[in-house]
Motif scaffolding. Structure first.
Motif, PDB file in Angstrom:
ATOM      1  N   VAL A  24      16.135  -5.098  -2.290  1.00 49.57           N
ATOM      2  CA  VAL A  24      15.855  -3.659  -2.301  1.00 49.57           C
ATOM      3  C   VAL A  24      16.895  -2.913  -3.131  1.00 49.57           C
ATOM      4  CG1 VAL A  24      15.716  -1.583  -0.883  1.00 49.57           C
ATOM      5  CG2 VAL A  24      14.598  -3.681  -0.108  1.00 49.57           C
ATOM      6  N   ILE A  25      18.167  -3.227  -2.905  1.00 46.91           N
ATOM      7  CA  ILE A  25      19.245  -2.562  -3.646  1.00 46.91           C
ATOM      8  C   ILE A  25      19.125  -2.854  -5.139  1.00 46.91           C
ATOM      9  CG2 ILE A  25      21.743  -2.500  -4.012  1.00 46.91           C
ATOM     10  CD1 ILE A  25      22.056  -3.092  -1.000  1.00 46.91           C
ATOM     11  N   SER A  26      18.897  -4.125  -5.474  1.00 45.38           N
ATOM     12  CA  SER A  26      18.789  -4.512  -6.884  1.00 45.38           C
ATOM     13  C   SER A  26      17.648  -3.781  -7.582  1.00 45.38           C
ATOM     14  CB  SER A  26      18.576  -6.029  -6.974  1.00 45.38           C
ATOM     15  OG  SER A  26      18.254  -6.410  -8.296  1.00 45.38           O
ATOM     16  N   SER A  60       5.058  -1.622  -6.250  1.00 41.78           N
ATOM     17  CA  SER A  60       5.561  -2.901  -5.755  1.00 41.78           C
ATOM     18  C   SER A  60       5.129  -3.132  -4.311  1.00 41.78           C
ATOM     19  CB  SER A  60       7.095  -2.919  -5.857  1.00 41.78           C
ATOM     20  OG  SER A  60       7.619  -4.127  -5.381  1.00 41.78           O
ATOM     21  N   PHE A  61       5.204  -2.079  -3.495  1.00 35.33           N
ATOM     22  CA  PHE A  61       4.789  -2.177  -2.093  1.00 35.33           C
ATOM     23  C   PHE A  61       3.315  -2.555  -1.988  1.00 35.33           C
ATOM     24  CE2 PHE A  61       2.716   0.024   1.472  1.00 35.33           C
ATOM     25  CZ  PHE A  61       3.362  -0.576   2.543  1.00 35.33           C
ATOM     26  N   VAL A  62       2.470  -1.855  -2.724  1.00 34.41           N
ATOM     27  CA  VAL A  62       1.022  -2.096  -2.650  1.00 34.41           C
ATOM     28  C   VAL A  62       0.683  -3.512  -3.116  1.00 34.41           C
ATOM     29  CG1 VAL A  62      -1.221  -1.428  -3.601  1.00 34.41           C
ATOM     30  CG2 VAL A  62       0.414   0.334  -2.900  1.00 34.41           C
ATOM     31  N   MET A  63       1.256  -3.942  -4.227  1.00 35.34           N
ATOM     32  CA  MET A  63       0.945  -5.279  -4.751  1.00 35.34           C
ATOM     33  C   MET A  63       1.425  -6.373  -3.806  1.00 35.34           C
ATOM     34  SD  MET A  63       1.407  -5.164  -8.904  1.00 35.34           S
ATOM     35  CE  MET A  63       2.981  -4.310  -8.917  1.00 35.34           C
ATOM     36  N   ASN A  64       2.611  -6.197  -3.231  1.00 39.15           N
ATOM     37  CA  ASN A  64       3.122  -7.216  -2.309  1.00 39.15           C
ATOM     38  C   ASN A  64       2.270  -7.329  -1.055  1.00 39.15           C
ATOM     39  OD1 ASN A  64       5.424  -8.684  -3.259  1.00 39.15           O
ATOM     40  ND2 ASN A  64       6.590  -6.786  -3.232  1.00 39.15           N
ATOM     41  N   ILE A  65       1.799  -6.194  -0.532  1.00 40.17           N
ATOM     42  CA  ILE A  65       0.949  -6.237   0.665  1.00 40.17           C
ATOM     43  C   ILE A  65      -0.388  -6.904   0.342  1.00 40.17           C
ATOM     44  CG2 ILE A  65      -0.309  -4.829   2.339  1.00 40.17           C
ATOM     45  CD1 ILE A  65       2.718  -5.032   2.825  1.00 40.17           C
ATOM     46  N   ILE A  66      -0.966  -6.577  -0.817  1.00 36.01           N
ATOM     47  CA  ILE A  66      -2.226  -7.218  -1.228  1.00 36.01           C
ATOM     48  C   ILE A  66      -2.037  -8.728  -1.369  1.00 36.01           C
ATOM     49  CG2 ILE A  66      -3.889  -7.441  -3.123  1.00 36.01           C
ATOM     50  CD1 ILE A  66      -3.552  -4.425  -3.589  1.00 36.01           C
ATOM     51  N   VAL A  86      10.443 -12.062   4.888  1.00 36.19           N
ATOM     52  CA  VAL A  86      11.134 -11.507   3.716  1.00 36.19           C
ATOM     53  C   VAL A  86      10.237 -10.522   2.977  1.00 36.19           C
ATOM     54  CG1 VAL A  86      12.175 -12.057   1.476  1.00 36.19           C
ATOM     55  CG2 VAL A  86      12.613 -13.527   3.441  1.00 36.19           C
ATOM     56  N   ILE A  87       8.967 -10.885   2.796  1.00 31.28           N
ATOM     57  CA  ILE A  87       8.037 -10.023   2.053  1.00 31.28           C
ATOM     58  C   ILE A  87       7.844  -8.691   2.765  1.00 31.28           C
ATOM     59  CG2 ILE A  87       5.658  -9.794   1.224  1.00 31.28           C
ATOM     60  CD1 ILE A  87       5.647 -12.910   1.034  1.00 31.28           C
ATOM     61  N   GLY A  93      10.896  -1.891   3.092  1.00 30.11           N
ATOM     62  CA  GLY A  93      12.203  -1.354   2.731  1.00 30.11           C
ATOM     63  C   GLY A  93      12.174  -0.618   1.404  1.00 30.11           C
ATOM     64  N   ILE A  94      11.514  -1.194   0.405  1.00 35.31           N
ATOM     65  CA  ILE A  94      11.465  -0.575  -0.923  1.00 35.31           C
ATOM     66  C   ILE A  94      10.635   0.698  -0.904  1.00 35.31           C
ATOM     67  CG2 ILE A  94       9.397  -1.703  -1.880  1.00 35.31           C
ATOM     68  CD1 ILE A  94      12.734  -1.406  -3.714  1.00 35.31           C
ATOM     69  N   GLU A  95       9.647   0.771   0.020  1.00 34.32           N
ATOM     70  CA  GLU A  95       8.826   1.970   0.122  1.00 34.32           C
ATOM     71  C   GLU A  95       9.568   3.078   0.871  1.00 34.32           C
ATOM     72  OE1 GLU A  95       5.413   4.505  -0.186  1.00 34.32           O
ATOM     73  OE2 GLU A  95       6.211   2.812  -1.331  1.00 34.32           O
ATOM     74  N   MET A  96      10.305   2.727   1.907  1.00 38.57           N
ATOM     75  CA  MET A  96      10.991   3.725   2.727  1.00 38.57           C
ATOM     76  C   MET A  96      12.225   4.298   2.043  1.00 38.57           C
ATOM     77  SD  MET A  96      10.748   1.947   6.495  1.00 38.57           S
ATOM     78  CE  MET A  96      11.888   3.158   7.181  1.00 38.57           C
ATOM     79  N   VAL A  97      12.937   3.454   1.286  1.00 36.84           N
ATOM     80  CA  VAL A  97      14.207   3.884   0.735  1.00 36.84           C
ATOM     81  C   VAL A  97      14.050   5.017  -0.271  1.00 36.84           C
ATOM     82  CG1 VAL A  97      14.330   2.285  -1.227  1.00 36.84           C
ATOM     83  CG2 VAL A  97      16.436   2.994  -0.081  1.00 36.84           C
TER      84      VAL A  97
END
Length: 286
Positions: A24-26, A60-66, A86-87, A93-97
Protein backbone atom coordinates in the motif's frame (compact mmCIF):
# COMPACT_ATOMS: atom_id res chain seq x y z
CA UNK A 1 -3.36 -27.26 17.27
CA UNK A 2 -0.02 -27.10 19.05
CA UNK A 3 1.26 -23.86 20.58
CA UNK A 4 4.26 -23.93 18.28
CA UNK A 5 1.95 -24.26 15.27
CA UNK A 6 -0.15 -21.35 16.52
CA UNK A 7 2.98 -19.28 16.96
CA UNK A 8 4.10 -20.09 13.43
CA UNK A 9 0.72 -19.14 11.99
CA UNK A 10 0.66 -15.86 13.93
CA UNK A 11 4.17 -15.06 12.68
CA UNK A 12 3.24 -15.87 9.07
CA UNK A 13 0.13 -13.70 9.08
CA UNK A 14 2.00 -10.95 10.86
CA UNK A 15 4.59 -10.93 8.07
CA UNK A 16 1.84 -11.06 5.42
CA UNK A 17 0.18 -8.07 7.09
CA UNK A 18 3.43 -6.12 6.98
CA UNK A 19 3.86 -7.06 3.32
CA UNK A 20 0.34 -5.86 2.45
CA UNK A 21 0.97 -2.57 4.26
CA UNK A 22 4.27 -2.24 2.42
CA UNK A 23 2.48 -2.73 -0.90
CA UNK A 24 0.00 0.00 0.00
CA UNK A 25 2.76 2.44 0.95
CA UNK A 26 4.78 1.65 -2.18
CA UNK A 27 1.85 2.03 -4.56
CA UNK A 28 -0.14 4.85 -3.01
CA UNK A 29 2.62 7.18 -1.82
CA UNK A 30 5.31 6.54 -4.44
CA UNK A 31 4.02 4.75 -7.54
CA UNK A 32 0.61 6.31 -8.18
CA UNK A 33 1.50 10.02 -7.68
CA UNK A 34 4.44 9.64 -10.10
CA UNK A 35 2.49 7.50 -12.61
CA UNK A 36 5.10 4.74 -12.48
CA UNK A 37 3.87 1.68 -14.41
CA UNK A 38 6.00 -1.37 -13.64
CA UNK A 39 3.40 -3.83 -14.89
CA UNK A 40 0.74 -5.93 -13.21
CA UNK A 41 -2.63 -4.69 -11.98
CA UNK A 42 -1.20 -1.54 -10.40
CA UNK A 43 0.51 -0.64 -13.67
CA UNK A 44 -2.73 -1.14 -15.57
CA UNK A 45 -4.54 0.95 -12.93
CA UNK A 46 -2.10 3.80 -13.51
CA UNK A 47 -2.71 3.58 -17.26
CA UNK A 48 -6.51 3.58 -16.77
CA UNK A 49 -6.18 6.62 -14.53
CA UNK A 50 -4.36 8.46 -17.29
CA UNK A 51 -6.80 7.35 -20.00
CA UNK A 52 -10.14 7.68 -18.27
CA UNK A 53 -9.54 9.83 -15.20
CA UNK A 54 -10.26 8.74 -11.64
CA UNK A 55 -7.72 7.39 -9.18
CA UNK A 56 -5.35 4.50 -9.71
CA UNK A 57 -6.23 3.31 -6.19
CA UNK A 58 -9.88 2.78 -7.14
CA UNK A 59 -9.03 1.03 -10.41
CA UNK A 60 -6.61 -1.23 -8.56
CA UNK A 61 -9.24 -2.04 -5.93
CA UNK A 62 -11.91 -2.91 -8.51
CA UNK A 63 -9.60 -5.07 -10.63
CA UNK A 64 -8.24 -6.97 -7.64
CA UNK A 65 -11.73 -7.74 -6.33
CA UNK A 66 -12.85 -8.93 -9.78
CA UNK A 67 -9.77 -11.13 -10.10
CA UNK A 68 -10.28 -12.43 -6.56
CA UNK A 69 -13.84 -13.52 -7.41
CA UNK A 70 -12.56 -15.10 -10.63
CA UNK A 71 -9.92 -16.96 -8.62
CA UNK A 72 -12.56 -18.41 -6.30
CA UNK A 73 -14.86 -19.42 -9.15
CA UNK A 74 -12.18 -20.99 -11.32
CA UNK A 75 -9.61 -22.29 -8.87
CA UNK A 76 -11.81 -23.14 -5.89
CA UNK A 77 -9.87 -24.66 -3.01
CA UNK A 78 -6.66 -24.25 -5.00
CA UNK A 79 -6.85 -20.58 -4.16
CA UNK A 80 -4.83 -20.27 -0.95
CA UNK A 81 -6.25 -18.56 2.13
CA UNK A 82 -3.01 -16.65 2.67
CA UNK A 83 -3.26 -15.18 -0.83
CA UNK A 84 -6.87 -14.17 -0.18
CA UNK A 85 -5.79 -12.48 3.04
CA UNK A 86 -3.07 -10.44 1.32
CA UNK A 87 -5.30 -9.48 -1.62
CA UNK A 88 -8.19 -8.33 0.58
CA UNK A 89 -5.96 -6.45 3.00
CA UNK A 90 -4.15 -4.69 0.17
CA UNK A 91 -7.29 -3.98 -1.88
CA UNK A 92 -9.28 -2.43 0.96
CA UNK A 93 -6.18 -0.71 2.31
CA UNK A 94 -5.36 0.99 -1.00
CA UNK A 95 -8.98 2.12 -1.35
CA UNK A 96 -9.31 3.47 2.21
CA UNK A 97 -5.96 5.23 2.42
CA UNK A 98 -6.88 7.70 -0.33
CA UNK A 99 -9.65 9.08 1.90
CA UNK A 100 -7.55 9.11 5.08
CA UNK A 101 -4.36 10.55 3.54
CA UNK A 102 -5.26 12.22 0.24
CA UNK A 103 -2.20 12.57 -2.00
CA UNK A 104 -2.62 14.63 -5.16
CA UNK A 105 1.02 14.99 -6.18
CA UNK A 106 4.43 13.37 -5.50
CA UNK A 107 5.72 13.66 -1.97
CA UNK A 108 9.02 15.21 -3.14
CA UNK A 109 10.51 16.76 -6.24
CA UNK A 110 12.96 13.85 -6.51
CA UNK A 111 11.40 11.23 -8.81
CA UNK A 112 14.51 9.04 -8.78
CA UNK A 113 14.38 8.83 -4.98
CA UNK A 114 10.68 7.94 -5.07
CA UNK A 115 11.32 5.37 -7.80
CA UNK A 116 13.91 3.70 -5.58
CA UNK A 117 11.57 3.55 -2.59
CA UNK A 118 8.74 2.31 -4.80
CA UNK A 119 10.48 -0.66 -6.36
CA UNK A 120 12.53 -1.57 -3.26
CA UNK A 121 9.43 -1.68 -1.05
CA UNK A 122 7.44 -3.59 -3.68
CA UNK A 123 10.28 -6.05 -4.27
CA UNK A 124 10.88 -6.78 -0.59
CA UNK A 125 7.14 -7.28 -0.03
CA UNK A 126 6.86 -9.56 -3.09
CA UNK A 127 9.81 -11.63 -1.92
CA UNK A 128 8.28 -11.91 1.56
CA UNK A 129 4.89 -12.99 0.18
CA UNK A 130 6.37 -15.51 -2.28
CA UNK A 131 8.60 -16.89 0.46
CA UNK A 132 5.49 -17.64 2.54
CA UNK A 133 3.88 -19.47 -0.41
CA UNK A 134 1.28 -16.76 -0.94
CA UNK A 135 0.37 -14.36 -3.72
CA UNK A 136 -0.39 -10.66 -3.85
CA UNK A 137 -3.12 -11.26 -6.41
CA UNK A 138 -3.41 -9.23 -9.58
CA UNK A 139 -1.91 -10.88 -12.63
CA UNK A 140 -0.77 -13.81 -10.45
CA UNK A 141 -4.40 -14.97 -10.44
CA UNK A 142 -4.55 -14.81 -14.22
CA UNK A 143 -1.33 -16.84 -14.29
CA UNK A 144 -2.87 -19.54 -12.08
CA UNK A 145 -5.95 -19.73 -14.32
CA UNK A 146 -3.81 -19.99 -17.45
CA UNK A 147 -1.71 -22.67 -15.79
CA UNK A 148 -4.81 -24.72 -15.03
CA UNK A 149 -6.41 -24.61 -18.47
CA UNK A 150 -3.66 -23.96 -21.02
CA UNK A 151 -0.09 -24.86 -21.89
CA UNK A 152 0.91 -21.21 -22.06
CA UNK A 153 4.29 -20.39 -20.55
CA UNK A 154 3.21 -18.38 -17.51
CA UNK A 155 6.51 -16.59 -17.05
CA UNK A 156 6.58 -15.44 -20.65
CA UNK A 157 2.91 -14.42 -20.61
CA UNK A 158 3.37 -12.25 -17.51
CA UNK A 159 6.59 -10.79 -18.87
CA UNK A 160 4.88 -9.84 -22.14
CA UNK A 161 1.95 -8.29 -20.23
CA UNK A 162 4.26 -6.22 -18.04
CA UNK A 163 6.29 -5.11 -21.04
CA UNK A 164 3.11 -3.97 -22.80
CA UNK A 165 2.11 -1.94 -19.72
CA UNK A 166 5.54 -0.28 -19.61
CA UNK A 167 5.45 0.50 -23.35
CA UNK A 168 1.95 1.96 -23.04
CA UNK A 169 3.18 4.33 -20.32
CA UNK A 170 5.42 6.02 -22.92
CA UNK A 171 2.39 6.90 -25.05
CA UNK A 172 0.10 7.92 -22.17
CA UNK A 173 2.48 9.80 -19.87
CA UNK A 174 5.43 10.67 -22.11
CA UNK A 175 9.05 9.64 -22.42
CA UNK A 176 10.21 10.64 -18.91
CA UNK A 177 7.54 8.63 -17.08
CA UNK A 178 8.00 5.78 -19.55
CA UNK A 179 11.73 5.62 -18.86
CA UNK A 180 11.17 5.74 -15.11
CA UNK A 181 8.65 2.90 -15.45
CA UNK A 182 11.04 0.85 -17.58
CA UNK A 183 13.87 1.41 -15.08
CA UNK A 184 11.62 0.36 -12.18
CA UNK A 185 10.43 -2.74 -14.04
CA UNK A 186 13.98 -3.87 -14.87
CA UNK A 187 15.25 -3.15 -11.36
CA UNK A 188 12.38 -5.01 -9.71
CA UNK A 189 12.82 -8.00 -12.04
CA UNK A 190 16.53 -8.27 -11.29
CA UNK A 191 16.28 -7.50 -7.58
CA UNK A 192 13.51 -9.84 -6.43
CA UNK A 193 15.50 -13.09 -6.75
CA UNK A 194 18.33 -11.55 -4.73
CA UNK A 195 15.95 -10.60 -1.92
CA UNK A 196 14.33 -14.06 -1.85
CA UNK A 197 17.74 -15.74 -1.71
CA UNK A 198 18.84 -13.42 1.08
CA UNK A 199 15.73 -14.26 3.12
CA UNK A 200 16.33 -18.00 2.74
CA UNK A 201 20.09 -17.91 3.18
CA UNK A 202 21.44 -20.70 5.38
CA UNK A 203 24.90 -22.04 6.11
CA UNK A 204 25.87 -25.57 5.10
CA UNK A 205 28.64 -26.98 7.33
CA UNK A 206 31.04 -29.77 6.45
CA UNK A 207 33.07 -30.42 9.60
CA UNK A 208 35.94 -32.91 9.68
CA UNK A 209 36.86 -33.73 13.27
CA UNK A 210 38.41 -36.36 15.52
CA UNK A 211 36.11 -35.33 18.38
CA UNK A 212 32.58 -35.41 16.89
CA UNK A 213 30.47 -36.22 19.98
CA UNK A 214 30.44 -32.77 21.65
CA UNK A 215 29.92 -31.11 18.26
CA UNK A 216 26.89 -33.27 17.49
CA UNK A 217 25.54 -32.76 21.02
CA UNK A 218 25.85 -29.00 20.58
CA UNK A 219 24.00 -29.14 17.23
CA UNK A 220 21.20 -31.21 18.79
CA UNK A 221 20.78 -29.50 22.15
CA UNK A 222 21.76 -25.87 21.54
CA UNK A 223 20.85 -25.32 17.89
CA UNK A 224 17.89 -27.71 17.73
CA UNK A 225 19.07 -29.25 14.46
CA UNK A 226 20.26 -32.66 13.39
CA UNK A 227 23.31 -33.73 11.43
CA UNK A 228 24.56 -36.49 9.18
CA UNK A 229 27.74 -38.27 10.24
CA UNK A 230 29.99 -40.61 8.35
CA UNK A 231 33.48 -41.96 8.93
CA UNK A 232 36.45 -41.13 6.78
CA UNK A 233 40.20 -41.53 6.64
CA UNK A 234 42.83 -38.85 6.12
CA UNK A 235 44.66 -39.45 2.86
CA UNK A 236 48.02 -38.36 4.28
CA UNK A 237 47.91 -39.41 7.93
CA UNK A 238 45.53 -42.37 7.43
CA UNK A 239 43.93 -41.47 10.75
CA UNK A 240 40.26 -42.11 11.35
CA UNK A 241 38.14 -38.96 11.16
CA UNK A 242 34.43 -38.12 11.32
CA UNK A 243 32.66 -35.93 8.80
CA UNK A 244 29.66 -34.00 10.14
CA UNK A 245 27.17 -32.44 7.73
CA UNK A 246 24.56 -29.96 9.00
CA UNK A 247 22.64 -26.85 7.98
CA UNK A 248 21.88 -23.90 10.27
CA UNK A 249 20.72 -20.33 9.87
CA UNK A 250 23.10 -17.38 9.74
CA UNK A 251 22.94 -16.53 13.45
CA UNK A 252 23.47 -20.14 14.48
CA UNK A 253 26.38 -20.48 12.04
CA UNK A 254 28.51 -18.06 14.05
CA UNK A 255 27.80 -19.96 17.27
CA UNK A 256 28.58 -23.34 15.68
CA UNK A 257 31.78 -22.08 14.08
CA UNK A 258 33.06 -20.65 17.36
CA UNK A 259 32.10 -23.78 19.32
CA UNK A 260 33.88 -26.11 16.89
CA UNK A 261 37.01 -23.95 17.03
CA UNK A 262 36.91 -24.00 20.83
CA UNK A 263 36.24 -27.72 21.26
CA UNK A 264 38.55 -29.00 18.50
CA UNK A 265 41.16 -26.58 17.20
CA UNK A 266 42.44 -29.27 14.80
CA UNK A 267 39.09 -29.60 13.04
CA UNK A 268 38.57 -28.62 9.43
CA UNK A 269 35.40 -26.71 8.45
CA UNK A 270 33.90 -25.83 5.10
CA UNK A 271 31.00 -23.34 5.32
CA UNK A 272 28.87 -22.81 2.23
CA UNK A 273 25.99 -20.42 1.57
CA UNK A 274 22.73 -22.01 0.43
CA UNK A 275 19.32 -20.44 -0.20
CA UNK A 276 17.43 -23.63 -1.11
CA UNK A 277 17.21 -25.88 1.94
CA UNK A 278 14.07 -28.02 1.81
CA UNK A 279 13.21 -30.31 4.67
CA UNK A 280 11.98 -30.47 8.25
CA UNK A 281 13.01 -27.39 10.19
CA UNK A 282 13.51 -25.28 7.08
CA UNK A 283 11.05 -24.87 4.20
CA UNK A 284 9.05 -28.04 4.66
CA UNK A 285 9.16 -31.36 2.88
CA UNK A 286 8.70 -31.62 -0.87
Amino acid sequence: MKGQDKGGIIKEYGLLTLAAIGYVISDYFFKFPNYFSFGGVTGIAVLFSGLFGGTASTYSFVMNIILLIMGFLVLGKGFGIKSVYVILLYSFGIEMVQYIFPVKEPLTNQPVLELLFSFILATVCSALVFNLNASSGGTDIIALVLKKYTNVSIGKALMITDCCVVIASFFIYGVSIGLFSLAGFLAKTCFIDTVIESMNLCKYFTIISTNPEPICDYIHEKLNHSATVYHAEGSYSHKDKTVILTVVNRNQAIKLRDFVRRIDDQSFMMITNSSEIIGKGFRGKI
